[in-house]
Motif scaffolding. Structure first.
Motif, PDB file in Angstrom:
ATOM      1  N   GLU A   1      11.715  -5.640  -7.321  1.00  0.00           N
ATOM      2  CA  GLU A   1      11.330  -6.602  -6.277  1.00  0.00           C
ATOM      3  C   GLU A   1       9.872  -6.450  -5.844  1.00  0.00           C
ATOM      4  O   GLU A   1       9.292  -7.358  -5.264  1.00  0.00           O
ATOM      5  CB  GLU A   1      12.248  -6.435  -5.070  1.00  0.00           C
ATOM      6  N   SER A   2       9.246  -5.321  -6.113  1.00  0.00           N
ATOM      7  CA  SER A   2       7.823  -5.121  -5.799  1.00  0.00           C
ATOM      8  C   SER A   2       7.270  -4.035  -6.705  1.00  0.00           C
ATOM      9  O   SER A   2       8.024  -3.174  -7.183  1.00  0.00           O
ATOM     10  CB  SER A   2       7.609  -4.745  -4.327  1.00  0.00           C
ATOM     11  N   MET A   3       5.943  -4.091  -6.922  1.00  0.00           N
ATOM     12  CA  MET A   3       5.303  -3.114  -7.802  1.00  0.00           C
ATOM     13  C   MET A   3       3.890  -2.847  -7.295  1.00  0.00           C
ATOM     14  O   MET A   3       3.181  -3.764  -6.857  1.00  0.00           O
ATOM     15  CB  MET A   3       5.232  -3.646  -9.242  1.00  0.00           C
ATOM     16  N   GLN A   4       3.475  -1.605  -7.375  1.00  0.00           N
ATOM     17  CA  GLN A   4       2.101  -1.237  -7.073  1.00  0.00           C
ATOM     18  C   GLN A   4       1.723  -0.055  -7.952  1.00  0.00           C
ATOM     19  O   GLN A   4       2.587   0.658  -8.465  1.00  0.00           O
ATOM     20  CB  GLN A   4       1.921  -0.874  -5.599  1.00  0.00           C
ATOM     21  N   ARG A   5       0.432   0.128  -8.142  1.00  0.00           N
ATOM     22  CA  ARG A   5      -0.017   1.259  -8.943  1.00  0.00           C
ATOM     23  C   ARG A   5       0.345   2.561  -8.237  1.00  0.00           C
ATOM     24  O   ARG A   5       0.335   2.626  -7.003  1.00  0.00           O
ATOM     25  CB  ARG A   5      -1.521   1.176  -9.183  1.00  0.00           C
ATOM     26  N   ALA A   6       0.644   3.581  -8.993  1.00  0.00           N
ATOM     27  CA  ALA A   6       1.047   4.857  -8.421  1.00  0.00           C
ATOM     28  C   ALA A   6      -0.070   5.419  -7.554  1.00  0.00           C
ATOM     29  O   ALA A   6      -1.237   5.430  -7.941  1.00  0.00           O
ATOM     30  CB  ALA A   6       1.401   5.845  -9.531  1.00  0.00           C
ATOM     31  N   GLY A   7       0.263   5.873  -6.383  1.00  0.00           N
ATOM     32  CA  GLY A   7      -0.733   6.406  -5.462  1.00  0.00           C
ATOM     33  C   GLY A   7      -1.457   5.343  -4.682  1.00  0.00           C
ATOM     34  O   GLY A   7      -2.281   5.637  -3.831  1.00  0.00           O
ATOM     35  N   GLN A   8      -1.177   4.070  -4.966  1.00  0.00           N
ATOM     36  CA  GLN A   8      -1.895   2.983  -4.320  1.00  0.00           C
ATOM     37  C   GLN A   8      -1.508   2.855  -2.851  1.00  0.00           C
ATOM     38  O   GLN A   8      -2.301   2.387  -2.044  1.00  0.00           O
ATOM     39  CB  GLN A   8      -1.610   1.669  -5.048  1.00  0.00           C
ATOM     40  N   GLY A   9      -0.332   3.252  -2.527  1.00  0.00           N
ATOM     41  CA  GLY A   9       0.110   3.080  -1.153  1.00  0.00           C
ATOM     42  C   GLY A   9      -0.813   3.768  -0.168  1.00  0.00           C
ATOM     43  O   GLY A   9      -1.295   3.149   0.776  1.00  0.00           O
ATOM     44  N   ALA A  10      -1.098   5.059  -0.378  1.00  0.00           N
ATOM     45  CA  ALA A  10      -1.974   5.787   0.546  1.00  0.00           C
ATOM     46  C   ALA A  10      -3.393   5.250   0.503  1.00  0.00           C
ATOM     47  O   ALA A  10      -4.044   5.082   1.542  1.00  0.00           O
ATOM     48  CB  ALA A  10      -1.951   7.277   0.207  1.00  0.00           C
ATOM     49  N   LEU A  11      -3.880   4.970  -0.706  1.00  0.00           N
ATOM     50  CA  LEU A  11      -5.234   4.432  -0.821  1.00  0.00           C
ATOM     51  C   LEU A  11      -5.343   3.056  -0.170  1.00  0.00           C
ATOM     52  O   LEU A  11      -6.349   2.736   0.477  1.00  0.00           O
ATOM     53  CB  LEU A  11      -5.639   4.339  -2.297  1.00  0.00           C
ATOM     54  N   PHE A  12      -4.320   2.268  -0.335  1.00  0.00           N
ATOM     55  CA  PHE A  12      -4.365   0.923   0.234  1.00  0.00           C
ATOM     56  C   PHE A  12      -4.359   0.980   1.762  1.00  0.00           C
ATOM     57  O   PHE A  12      -5.055   0.189   2.425  1.00  0.00           O
ATOM     58  CB  PHE A  12      -3.175   0.113  -0.277  1.00  0.00           C
ATOM     59  N   GLU A  13      -3.599   1.903   2.312  1.00  0.00           N
ATOM     60  CA  GLU A  13      -3.617   2.072   3.764  1.00  0.00           C
ATOM     61  C   GLU A  13      -4.998   2.487   4.240  1.00  0.00           C
ATOM     62  O   GLU A  13      -5.505   2.010   5.255  1.00  0.00           O
ATOM     63  CB  GLU A  13      -2.575   3.114   4.173  1.00  0.00           C
ATOM     64  N   GLN A  14      -5.645   3.370   3.502  1.00  0.00           N
ATOM     65  CA  GLN A  14      -7.005   3.786   3.849  1.00  0.00           C
ATOM     66  C   GLN A  14      -7.965   2.616   3.742  1.00  0.00           C
ATOM     67  O   GLN A  14      -8.858   2.445   4.576  1.00  0.00           O
ATOM     68  CB  GLN A  14      -7.432   4.926   2.921  1.00  0.00           C
ATOM     69  N   PHE A  15      -7.789   1.802   2.712  1.00  0.00           N
ATOM     70  CA  PHE A  15      -8.614   0.596   2.527  1.00  0.00           C
ATOM     71  C   PHE A  15      -8.463  -0.339   3.719  1.00  0.00           C
ATOM     72  O   PHE A  15      -9.455  -0.861   4.254  1.00  0.00           O
ATOM     73  CB  PHE A  15      -8.201  -0.091   1.225  1.00  0.00           C
ATOM     74  N   LEU A  16      -7.237  -0.573   4.160  1.00  0.00           N
ATOM     75  CA  LEU A  16      -6.999  -1.493   5.267  1.00  0.00           C
ATOM     76  C   LEU A  16      -7.593  -0.968   6.567  1.00  0.00           C
ATOM     77  O   LEU A  16      -8.147  -1.747   7.367  1.00  0.00           O
ATOM     78  CB  LEU A  16      -5.497  -1.728   5.432  1.00  0.00           C
ATOM     79  N   ARG A  17      -7.505   0.336   6.805  1.00  0.00           N
ATOM     80  CA  ARG A  17      -8.081   0.898   8.028  1.00  0.00           C
ATOM     81  C   ARG A  17      -9.586   0.728   8.055  1.00  0.00           C
ATOM     82  O   ARG A  17     -10.168   0.317   9.078  1.00  0.00           O
ATOM     83  CB  ARG A  17      -7.706   2.381   8.150  1.00  0.00           C
ATOM     84  N   LEU A  18     -10.271   1.039   6.939  1.00  0.00           N
ATOM     85  CA  LEU A  18     -11.731   0.890   6.892  1.00  0.00           C
ATOM     86  C   LEU A  18     -12.124  -0.581   6.996  1.00  0.00           C
ATOM     87  O   LEU A  18     -13.099  -0.921   7.676  1.00  0.00           O
ATOM     88  CB  LEU A  18     -12.278   1.498   5.595  1.00  0.00           C
ATOM     89  N   LYS A  19     -11.380  -1.437   6.363  1.00  0.00           N
ATOM     90  CA  LYS A  19     -11.672  -2.873   6.424  1.00  0.00           C
ATOM     91  C   LYS A  19     -11.587  -3.380   7.860  1.00  0.00           C
ATOM     92  O   LYS A  19     -12.464  -4.127   8.325  1.00  0.00           O
ATOM     93  CB  LYS A  19     -10.708  -3.645   5.527  1.00  0.00           C
ATOM     94  N   ALA A  20     -10.537  -2.983   8.577  1.00  0.00           N
ATOM     95  CA  ALA A  20     -10.389  -3.403   9.970  1.00  0.00           C
ATOM     96  C   ALA A  20     -11.521  -2.866  10.837  1.00  0.00           C
ATOM     97  O   ALA A  20     -12.042  -3.565  11.717  1.00  0.00           O
ATOM     98  CB  ALA A  20      -9.032  -2.948  10.510  1.00  0.00           C
ATOM     99  N   GLN A  21     -11.935  -1.619  10.612  1.00  0.00           N
ATOM    100  CA  GLN A  21     -13.007  -1.009  11.406  1.00  0.00           C
ATOM    101  C   GLN A  21     -14.329  -1.750  11.199  1.00  0.00           C
ATOM    102  O   GLN A  21     -15.004  -2.125  12.169  1.00  0.00           O
ATOM    103  CB  GLN A  21     -13.165   0.464  11.030  1.00  0.00           C
ATOM    104  N   LEU A  22     -14.699  -1.970   9.942  1.00  0.00           N
ATOM    105  CA  LEU A  22     -15.978  -2.618   9.656  1.00  0.00           C
ATOM    106  C   LEU A  22     -15.965  -4.086  10.076  1.00  0.00           C
ATOM    107  O   LEU A  22     -17.000  -4.618  10.511  1.00  0.00           O
ATOM    108  CB  LEU A  22     -16.296  -2.494   8.162  1.00  0.00           C
ATOM    109  N   GLU A  23     -14.827  -4.710   9.955  1.00  0.00           N
ATOM    110  CA  GLU A  23     -14.735  -6.109  10.394  1.00  0.00           C
ATOM    111  C   GLU A  23     -14.922  -6.214  11.893  1.00  0.00           C
ATOM    112  O   GLU A  23     -15.584  -7.139  12.383  1.00  0.00           O
ATOM    113  CB  GLU A  23     -13.390  -6.687   9.979  1.00  0.00           C
TER     114      GLU A  23
END
Length: 447
Positions: A107-129
């Motif tokens: 039902e869903s797929m992501q690259r291995a380890g992407q979950g933690a990295l993606f969360e970090q990406f979203l936090r930095l994106k929100a901060q800079l925005e």
């Protein structure tokens, strides 16, 4: 009904199952025991059918499992799955009854380890925005015809080859400056920052040179920067999600284009750049309007200028022709004025004779009985006649000719008033005060 995983009673005879019923029972047991399930493994045999459904295997060193991903879920994947990639999937175990195979419906797929990295990406994106680094108001338009293009990427990357190929094909006349940098790994963010800062200094120097008439013409003026890298996993592109790199990008003195990864890949650098390109090649094409397009524009402008100039010349020529017709020859205007004066004098003499005849018929002595009004009228008419005769004499060109001037005309009798009407060898007629002489032009001279 007892679970199929319970130890069978040795004394009881085993139940005889229909194949389909057994498959359904196993499926029910798996549903109750494992689902939903999350699995990590390596992609193998990945394919996408015309229906949009995806089929593949997940495997590791100890086993593998068949997987199916229906179109609705497959359309939600943010990357293109490839064989050999490590992925994490979520789904439900079941039995595909037609083949009796164990199957994981993903039902869903992501690259291995992407979950933690993606969360970090979203936090930095929100901060800079929140700090305004992504504001559209600070985005600058690209120059329509850059004088020089700076590139930051790895010198051995396929992205550089793609960019250079596009630029050579479309704008071979524009100079390109490459500042190499690492694009992957722990040292990549700092390397990218240093490369950009070096290009910034070159761009600022070039802006000063553009205003300096004595600047070195061999040194290119950089007014556009391309930050490019080919595709890869989230881990491969992680250098472009660095906070220091993001803050360096927004400090660019000239418009900066980010062309990182494939069309489905997004990085923090994309949001900070003045413009995001889906691929490195697209980034090159955005700053390289083909030379043929500009040549076409120049040809169009040249045609408009030529047509406008021709229309202006036609209008001025018409005005000149009209003025020439109104002016005519001075002798013709003089003859018309002389004829008009003669008619006025004749009318005056006729009126005076008629009045005198009427007075003589009514009185014996004209002078004794002539009214004062008539005398003033006669005196006024005589003075007017004298003024008109004097004006007529002043218009006589012979008075001008007597002062040493001559009236030139060509062989068709047209007046010659400008040097361009008298080329060398032209035969002219010079009218003097007491006659005319024929002359030949030897060497015209302009005042």
């Amino acid at each position: 009904m007892n679970s199929i995983f319970e130890t069978p009673n040795r004394a009881a005879a085993p139940r005889i199952w229909d194949v389909g019923a057994l498959c359904r029972a196993i499926g029910d047991a798996l549903q109750a025991r494992f689902n939903p399930v999350a699995v990590r493994g390596e992609l193998s045999g990945f394919s996408r059918a015309a229906s949009g459904h995806c089929y593949f295997n997940l495997k590791d060193a100890n086993g593998q499992i068949r997987c199916a991903m229906f179109r609705r879920a497959a359309d939600q994947i943010g990357f293109m799955p490839r064989d050999g990639e490590m992925v994490e999937v979520r789904g439900r175990l079941g039995v595909y009854e037609q083949r009796g195979d164990l199957q994981l419906v993903v039902e869903s797929m992501q690259r291995a380890g992407q979950g933690a990295l993606f969360e970090q990406f979203l936090r930095l994106k929100a901060q800079l925005e929140a700090e305004g680094l992504f504001d559209v108001a600070r985005k600058r338009p690209l120059p329509p015809l850059p004088r020089g293009i700076g590139i930051v990427t790895s010198p051995g990357a396929a992205a550089l080859h793609d960019v250079v190929t596009a630029l050579r094909r479309r704008v071979p006349h524009i100079p390109v400056v490459l500042v190499p940098a690492l694009v992957q790994g722990a040292q990549a963010p700092q390397s990218l920052v240093e490369a950009l800062q070096k290009l910034y200094r070159l761009a600022q120097d070039g802006q000063g040179m553009a205003a300096d008439l004595a600047a070195d013409p061999q040194k290119p003026v950089i007014d556009t920067i391309l930050l490019v890298r080919g595709g890869g996993s989230l881990e491969d592109l992680w250098a472009f999600n660095d906070e220091q790199l993001a803050r360096t990008i927004v400090q660019s003195p000239v418009p900066l284009i980010s062309g990182v990864g494939h069309e489905t890949d997004f990085t923090i650098a994309d949001f900070c750049a003045d413009l995001r390109a889906p691929t490195p090649t697209a980034a090159a094409e955005l700053v390289s309007q083909p030379r043929e397009v500009w040549l076409g524009v120049l040809q169009l402008l040249q045609d408009r200028l030529a047509n406008g100039a021709q229309r202006m010349l036609d209008r001025q020529q018409q005005r000149l022709d009209l003025a020439t017709q109104r002016l005519g020859r001075p002798s013709s205007q003089l003859a018309r004025n002389h004829l008009q004066l003669s008619r006025q004098a004749q009318r005056l003499r006729h009126a005076m004779l008629l009045k005198m005849q009427r007075l003589a018929h009514g009185q014996q002595v004209l002078q004794a009985s002539l009214p004062q009004v008539l005398q003033r009228s006669l005196l006024g008419q005589a003075q007017r006649l004298e003024r008109m005769d004097l004006r007529l004499q002043l218009l006589d060109p012979r008075l001008v000719l007597q002062r040493g001037y001559a009236l030139l005309s060509d062989d068709k009798g047209r007046p010659v008033t400008q040097v361009r009407q008298a080329p060398p060898g032209a035969a002219l007629k010079a009218q003097l005060s007491d006659g005319a002489v024929d002359v030949v032009v030897t060497q015209p001279r302009l005042l």
